[in-house]
Design an enzyme around this catalytic site. Sequence first.
Site, PDB file in Angstrom:
ATOM      1  N   HIS A  83       0.994  -1.123   0.112  1.00  0.00           N
ATOM      2  CA  HIS A  83      -0.201   0.036   0.019  1.00  0.00           C
ATOM      3  C   HIS A  83       0.752   1.526  -0.075  1.00  0.00           C
ATOM      4  O   HIS A  83       0.690   2.367  -0.774  1.00  0.00           O
ATOM      5  CB  HIS A  83      -0.774  -0.098   1.148  1.00  0.00           C
ATOM      6  CG  HIS A  83      -1.544   1.265   1.484  1.00  0.00           C
ATOM      7  ND1 HIS A  83      -2.634   1.834   0.810  1.00  0.00           N
ATOM      8  CD2 HIS A  83      -1.219   2.138   2.602  1.00  0.00           C
ATOM      9  CE1 HIS A  83      -2.928   3.239   1.214  1.00  0.00           C
ATOM     10  NE2 HIS A  83      -2.118   3.378   2.378  1.00  0.00           N
ATOM     11  N   ASP A 112       7.068  22.688 -25.288  1.00  0.00           N
ATOM     12  CA  ASP A 112       6.844  21.403 -24.518  1.00  0.00           C
ATOM     13  C   ASP A 112       7.892  21.119 -23.764  1.00  0.00           C
ATOM     14  O   ASP A 112       9.006  22.233 -23.318  1.00  0.00           O
ATOM     15  CB  ASP A 112       7.409  20.208 -25.905  1.00  0.00           C
ATOM     16  CG  ASP A 112       6.720  18.937 -25.812  1.00  0.00           C
ATOM     17  OD1 ASP A 112       7.024  18.457 -24.674  1.00  0.00           O
ATOM     18  OD2 ASP A 112       6.008  18.503 -26.411  1.00  0.00           O
ATOM     19  N   TRP A 148       7.234  -0.342   3.717  1.00  0.00           N
ATOM     20  CA  TRP A 148       7.826   0.310   2.734  1.00  0.00           C
ATOM     21  C   TRP A 148       9.235   0.853   3.305  1.00  0.00           C
ATOM     22  O   TRP A 148      10.151   1.099   2.132  1.00  0.00           O
ATOM     23  CB  TRP A 148       7.171   1.407   2.271  1.00  0.00           C
ATOM     24  CG  TRP A 148       7.093   2.853   3.009  1.00  0.00           C
ATOM     25  CD1 TRP A 148       6.745   3.180   4.293  1.00  0.00           C
ATOM     26  CD2 TRP A 148       7.873   4.006   2.436  1.00  0.00           C
ATOM     27  NE1 TRP A 148       6.998   4.457   4.766  1.00  0.00           N
ATOM     28  CE2 TRP A 148       7.739   4.995   3.628  1.00  0.00           C
ATOM     29  CE3 TRP A 148       8.416   4.352   1.476  1.00  0.00           C
ATOM     30  CZ2 TRP A 148       8.134   6.026   3.496  1.00  0.00           C
ATOM     31  CZ3 TRP A 148       9.127   5.601   1.206  1.00  0.00           C
ATOM     32  CH2 TRP A 148       8.883   6.699   2.534  1.00  0.00           C
ATOM     33  N   SER A 175      13.104   6.616 -13.476  1.00  0.00           N
ATOM     34  CA  SER A 175      12.019   7.329 -13.819  1.00  0.00           C
ATOM     35  C   SER A 175      12.096   8.738 -13.363  1.00  0.00           C
ATOM     36  O   SER A 175      11.911   9.771 -13.968  1.00  0.00           O
ATOM     37  CB  SER A 175      10.707   6.668 -13.670  1.00  0.00           C
ATOM     38  OG  SER A 175       9.872   7.418 -14.026  1.00  0.00           O
ATOM     39  N   SER A 176      12.225   8.751 -11.981  1.00  0.00           N
ATOM     40  CA  SER A 176      12.031  10.153 -11.321  1.00  0.00           C
ATOM     41  C   SER A 176      13.081  11.007 -11.602  1.00  0.00           C
ATOM     42  O   SER A 176      12.920  12.042 -11.905  1.00  0.00           O
ATOM     43  CB  SER A 176      12.051   9.615  -9.746  1.00  0.00           C
ATOM     44  OG  SER A 176      10.726   9.140  -9.339  1.00  0.00           O
ATOM     45  N   HIS A 259      13.366  11.550   4.064  1.00  0.00           N
ATOM     46  CA  HIS A 259      12.701  12.632   4.739  1.00  0.00           C
ATOM     47  C   HIS A 259      12.378  13.633   3.590  1.00  0.00           C
ATOM     48  O   HIS A 259      11.455  14.331   3.313  1.00  0.00           O
ATOM     49  CB  HIS A 259      13.400  13.258   5.855  1.00  0.00           C
ATOM     50  CG  HIS A 259      12.245  14.395   6.561  1.00  0.00           C
ATOM     51  ND1 HIS A 259      11.171  13.743   7.254  1.00  0.00           N
ATOM     52  CD2 HIS A 259      12.116  15.460   6.250  1.00  0.00           C
ATOM     53  CE1 HIS A 259      10.669  14.887   7.647  1.00  0.00           C
ATOM     54  NE2 HIS A 259      11.117  15.763   7.136  1.00  0.00           N
ATOM     55  N   GLU A 261      11.974  12.706   0.686  1.00  0.00           N
ATOM     56  CA  GLU A 261      11.049  12.301  -0.292  1.00  0.00           C
ATOM     57  C   GLU A 261       9.470  12.798   0.426  1.00  0.00           C
ATOM     58  O   GLU A 261       8.495  12.936  -0.432  1.00  0.00           O
ATOM     59  CB  GLU A 261      11.002  10.824  -0.125  1.00  0.00           C
ATOM     60  CG  GLU A 261       9.809   9.933  -0.593  1.00  0.00           C
ATOM     61  CD  GLU A 261       9.595   9.916  -2.160  1.00  0.00           C
ATOM     62  OE1 GLU A 261      10.597  10.339  -2.926  1.00  0.00           O
ATOM     63  OE2 GLU A 261       8.486   9.890  -2.340  1.00  0.00           O
ATOM     64  N   TYR A 263       8.627  15.657   1.345  1.00  0.00           N
ATOM     65  CA  TYR A 263       8.598  16.951   0.583  1.00  0.00           C
ATOM     66  C   TYR A 263       8.416  17.096  -0.740  1.00  0.00           C
ATOM     67  O   TYR A 263       7.761  17.836  -1.151  1.00  0.00           O
ATOM     68  CB  TYR A 263       9.610  17.992   1.190  1.00  0.00           C
ATOM     69  CG  TYR A 263       9.708  18.229   2.854  1.00  0.00           C
ATOM     70  CD1 TYR A 263       8.853  19.033   3.205  1.00  0.00           C
ATOM     71  CD2 TYR A 263      10.423  17.451   3.472  1.00  0.00           C
ATOM     72  CE1 TYR A 263       8.715  19.305   4.345  1.00  0.00           C
ATOM     73  CE2 TYR A 263      10.070  17.796   5.178  1.00  0.00           C
ATOM     74  CZ  TYR A 263       9.428  18.560   5.503  1.00  0.00           C
ATOM     75  OH  TYR A 263       9.000  18.730   6.824  1.00  0.00           O
ATOM     76  N   SER A 274      -1.276  27.292  -3.894  1.00  0.00           N
ATOM     77  CA  SER A 274      -0.870  28.722  -4.257  1.00  0.00           C
ATOM     78  C   SER A 274      -1.370  29.226  -5.469  1.00  0.00           C
ATOM     79  O   SER A 274      -1.387  30.606  -5.689  1.00  0.00           O
ATOM     80  CB  SER A 274       0.500  28.907  -4.113  1.00  0.00           C
ATOM     81  OG  SER A 274       1.104  28.243  -2.971  1.00  0.00           O
ATOM     82  N   HIS A 308      15.230  12.396  12.948  1.00  0.00           N
ATOM     83  CA  HIS A 308      13.982  12.506  13.647  1.00  0.00           C
ATOM     84  C   HIS A 308      13.008  11.195  13.734  1.00  0.00           C
ATOM     85  O   HIS A 308      12.184  11.045  14.428  1.00  0.00           O
ATOM     86  CB  HIS A 308      13.285  13.607  13.666  1.00  0.00           C
ATOM     87  CG  HIS A 308      12.571  13.805  12.274  1.00  0.00           C
ATOM     88  ND1 HIS A 308      12.347  15.374  11.755  1.00  0.00           N
ATOM     89  CD2 HIS A 308      12.005  13.055  11.537  1.00  0.00           C
ATOM     90  CE1 HIS A 308      11.605  15.047  10.914  1.00  0.00           C
ATOM     91  NE2 HIS A 308      11.491  13.771  10.538  1.00  0.00           N
ATOM     92  N   HIS A 309      13.168  10.352  12.579  1.00  0.00           N
ATOM     93  CA  HIS A 309      12.553   8.992  12.390  1.00  0.00           C
ATOM     94  C   HIS A 309      13.311   7.886  13.201  1.00  0.00           C
ATOM     95  O   HIS A 309      12.624   6.994  13.193  1.00  0.00           O
ATOM     96  CB  HIS A 309      12.749   8.757  10.804  1.00  0.00           C
ATOM     97  CG  HIS A 309      12.220   9.603  10.009  1.00  0.00           C
ATOM     98  ND1 HIS A 309      10.577   9.526   9.734  1.00  0.00           N
ATOM     99  CD2 HIS A 309      12.295  10.681   9.402  1.00  0.00           C
ATOM    100  CE1 HIS A 309      10.228  10.364   8.853  1.00  0.00           C
ATOM    101  NE2 HIS A 309      11.248  11.186   8.554  1.00  0.00           N
ATOM    102  N   THR A 334       6.948  26.793   7.246  1.00  0.00           N
ATOM    103  CA  THR A 334       5.777  26.061   7.032  1.00  0.00           C
ATOM    104  C   THR A 334       4.577  27.106   7.595  1.00  0.00           C
ATOM    105  O   THR A 334       3.671  27.235   6.669  1.00  0.00           O
ATOM    106  CB  THR A 334       5.481  24.513   7.644  1.00  0.00           C
ATOM    107  OG1 THR A 334       6.737  23.944   7.346  1.00  0.00           O
ATOM    108  CG2 THR A 334       4.330  23.985   6.987  1.00  0.00           C
ATOM    109  N   LYS A 337       3.894  29.827   5.256  1.00  0.00           N
ATOM    110  CA  LYS A 337       3.097  29.226   3.919  1.00  0.00           C
ATOM    111  C   LYS A 337       1.466  29.420   4.515  1.00  0.00           C
ATOM    112  O   LYS A 337       0.840  29.991   3.691  1.00  0.00           O
ATOM    113  CB  LYS A 337       3.424  28.042   3.469  1.00  0.00           C
ATOM    114  CG  LYS A 337       4.868  28.125   2.588  1.00  0.00           C
ATOM    115  CD  LYS A 337       4.864  26.710   1.937  1.00  0.00           C
ATOM    116  CE  LYS A 337       5.896  26.782   0.957  1.00  0.00           C
ATOM    117  NZ  LYS A 337       5.289  27.600  -0.360  1.00  0.00           N
ATOM    118  N   ARG A 456       1.689   0.519  15.493  1.00  0.00           N
ATOM    119  CA  ARG A 456       1.288   0.520  14.051  1.00  0.00           C
ATOM    120  C   ARG A 456       1.613  -0.721  13.540  1.00  0.00           C
ATOM    121  O   ARG A 456       2.354  -1.515  13.949  1.00  0.00           O
ATOM    122  CB  ARG A 456       1.988   1.605  13.122  1.00  0.00           C
ATOM    123  CG  ARG A 456       3.470   1.589  13.004  1.00  0.00           C
ATOM    124  CD  ARG A 456       3.966   3.010  12.572  1.00  0.00           C
ATOM    125  NE  ARG A 456       3.985   2.986  11.149  1.00  0.00           N
ATOM    126  CZ  ARG A 456       4.714   3.825  10.459  1.00  0.00           C
ATOM    127  NH1 ARG A 456       5.710   4.346  10.854  1.00  0.00           N
ATOM    128  NH2 ARG A 456       4.669   3.593   8.937  1.00  0.00           N
TER     129      ARG A 456
END
Lengths: 543, 292
Positions: A83, A112, A148, A175-176, A259, A261, A263, A274, A308-309, A334, A337, A456
Site C-alpha cells: 500500500h 513542450d 515500505w 524514472s523519477s 525525509h 521524499e 517534501y 498557491s 527524527h525518524h 511552513t 506558507k 502501527r
Amino acid sequence: MSMETTLSHDTPAHDDHHHDKPRGLARWLYTTNHKDIGTLYLVFSLLMFFIGGSMAMIIRAELFMPGLQLVEPEFFNQMTTMHALIMVFGAVMPAWVGFANWMLPMMIGAPDMALPRMNNWSFWILPFAFTMLLSTLFMDSGGPAAGWTLYPPLSLQGGQSFAFVVFAVHMMGISSIMGSINVIATILNLRAPGMTLLRMPLFVWTWLITAFLLIMVMPVLAGAVTMLLTDHFFGTSFFNAAGGGDPVMFQHIFWFFGHPEVYIMILPAFGVVSEIIPTFARKPLFGYSAMVYATASIAFLSFIVWAHHMFTVGMPLTGALFFMYATMLIAVPTGVKVFNWVSTMWKGSMTFETPMLFAIAFVVLFTIGGLSGLMLAIASVDLQYHDTYFVVAHFHYVLVPGSVFALMAGAYYWLPKWTGHMYSETWGKIHFWVSAISVNILFFPQHYLGLAGMPRRIPDYSTQFADFNMISSIGGFIFGASQLIFVGVIVHCVYKSRQKATAQVWEGAKGLEWTLPSPAPYHTFDTPPVIDETTIAHAHSRH
Amino acid sequence: MKKPNTFIVVAAVAAAVIAATWLLLAAPGYTGNEINMTRGVTSQSTINYSLHMTVLWICIVIGIIVFSAMFVSIVLHRKSRGYNPAQFTHSTKAEIIWTVIPVLILVVMAVPATRALVNMEVAPETEMTVKITGFQWRWKYEYVEDGISFISSLDPESNAARRLASGTPPEEVDNYLLEVDKPLVLPANTKIKFLITADDVIHSWWVPALGWKRDAVPGYINEAWTEIMEPGIYRGQCAELCGRDHGFMPIVLHVLPRAEYDAWVLEQQNPESVSRLAASPARPSATAYENE
Ligand SMILES: [Cu+2]
C-alpha cells in the site's frame, strides 16, 4: 541517441514538429508530446491510487474489529508494505509528474518539455516497474512484508521475490530522476522572454525545487536497496551485524532519502494551492517572494532532519537534540506558507467552486498534520509517539487531505483547460464533501489510538482499541467509495459534458495557461508568447 | 444567494459534529476507549505526559487562531456578499511578525523539551540491571545480578484465540493479546537499568506506563533506565515491525514492593525452597499475581 541530438531535434524551430499525431495505441506508445505524456502519468497514477486504495480497504477491513477475520498476518504485512510503496511511488509522485508535464510548459510559455524523448521513456518505465512490483504478490515467497522502509534484517528475510522489489525501486528511481532532469531543463531553458525566475507561478517554483530534491535523493535510495540486494543474494554484510555490518546504517541512509521524499510529495501541493487560492479569492497571492524562499528553506531543512525518524534507535544526546531543533525549525517556513494562504483569502472576493473547496480543506487539514508533526519533533515524547497510530494519523493527514486533496484540487482546476469541457460542479461538490468528512472520520480517531498505545503495522489488537478502529474503518470505506465519484466526474467531463469551457475558465485566473484556448491545442507556444503584464500573476511581486 | 448559504450550513454542521465529538470524548464521564497518552508511573512518563499536553495545547491554540481567521474570511470576504477584492500583495511588517513569533514559541517549547530529553537519556546510578533480548516473536529477560533468566511469550489462551477464524471472540479472553506466560517481575521504587538488544531482526520494547520505547537492534546494546513509582501490572507490546507475529509479542510487567520482589528472587533462585517461603510473610500478594 545522445542528449545533444535530442535537444537540437526538438527545438521549436525544427520543421517536422507538426506531424499529425499517430492514432490508437501507437500515439500513446511513441508520443513525445507533453500533454499526452501528462495524461499518461495522470491516468496511471489514478489506476495506482485505486490499486493502493484497495489494499488500504483490506487493511481497514481486517482492523474493523479485534481478532483475525480475513487475512493471515503475513499477508497483512504485505498489504501495508505494498500500500505504501504503491501510494508513494505509483500514485502521488507520478501524479505530480503528470501535472508538471501538462502545466509547466503552458505556465512558462514553452512549446513542450525540454527533453521529449526522455519524457516518453521516463513514463513508460513505470508500468513495467509496477507490474514487476505487483507480480511479487503472486510469487511463492510473496510480496515485500517488511514495511515500505525495507529495514534490514527483516527485509532480508524475504524470499527470492525481494530481487523484483529492488529492481522495481531502481526503475522508479530512474524514472523519477529522468523526470526531474526534464523539469529542471525545461524551467531553466525554455521560459518565454520576460518570464523571469521571480515571475514564475508558484507551481513552477515548487516543482523546480522538488526536482532538485529528487535528483539528490533518488540515487541514495538506489544505493541503499542495492546494498540490500547484495546482502540478500551475494553474501555481503553491509547491514548484517554478524558480518560486521550495521543495520542502523541502513536507517540513516534510507531516511536521508526518506525525509526529502516527504517534501517531494508535498511541495508541488503547496504550489497548486498557491495557484488556486488567489484565483478564487480574486486577489494576488500574498507574499510571493516569501513563499519562494519558504519553499527553498523547507527543502534545505529536509536534508538535515532525517534522524527524527530514529529517536528510538538510540543516539547520542547531542545528536537527538540537533535533530529535534532542526525539525522544530521546519515549522517556521511552513507557518509562513499557511499564514500567506490565509492572508491571500483575507479581504478577497471568494467563491467556492470545487477546486477552492479542496484547496481550503488542504490548508486546514495539512495544518493539522503539520501541528502533529511539531508534536512528533519533541524527541523525548516521540519515544512514546513513535511507531504508533499517532504517527500513522500524522503522515496520513499530510499525505491524504494534504497531497491527495491538492492533486484533486489541481485536477478540478485544470480539467476544463485540458478537456475543453466543464465538469459537473454539483458532483464535484458532492465528491468534496463526502471525501472531506470521511477522511476525518478515517484518520482523526487514529490519533486517539496511537496515544492510547496502539502500535502501527499490527493485524490484530487488544479489545481496548476496538471502538476507534471501527470508526476509522467506517470512515475508510466511505472515503474509498467516494473516490469512485471522482472517476465518474472525470469520465463525464471528458466524454459526456456538453458545457464548453472558455479560455479563461475561472473569472479570477491569471497566468499564461489561461491565455490558451480550452482545450489547449496539441501544440502550444510554438513561438514564445509576448508576456503581457496583466495576464500573469506575479508581474509586480516586488517593487 | 442559495449556494453560499448551503456552504455555510454544511461547514457549520460539520464543525459542530466534530466539536461535539471531541467534547463528548474529552468529557470526564466518558468511559469508552482511552484517547490520551497515559501519565504512567515513572518520572519520565509524567514529564512526557505534561510536555505532550503543553505542546498539544500550544498547537490547539495556534490552530484555533489560524482557522478562525480563515473562517471569518470565508464568511465575510465572499463574492456573493458583493465584497470587492483588496489588491495588497505583501506586508513586510506582518511577515516579520509571523516569522518571529513562531520562533519564540519554538524556543519556549524547546526549553522543557531539552530538559525532558536530558532526564530521559542521562541515566542515574542504577541498583540493578535487566538484559532484554528480542526474538521472533518473544522476549528473553536476564536479571544480570541475580542470575535469573527466562523467556516470555504470548499467553496460550490469546495465542489460540488470535488464529484466523479461531471461533473464540477476543472479548472472551482476559487481556487479549496483552498477556504473557511469564511476566517480567520488577521491584518498585528501584532504579533499574535495561540493556536492550535483539537476536534476529529489530524489535522495540515498549511499555507506555514507563514513558518510552527503545529499539532492540541486533549487534547493538541499547541502554535505558526506569524507576517505577507504583506496584502494579503494566502492559505493552513490541513496537517495531518484526515479521509475521509482530502483533503478538506483548510485554507484561509485574511490579512488586521491594520486599515481595526480594522474596520472588529467592524463590526463583531456589525453587525447592518454595514451601518454606510460602509460610513467610514475604510471599507475593495474591493481587499482584492474578495469573499464577
Ligand atoms: Cu518484535
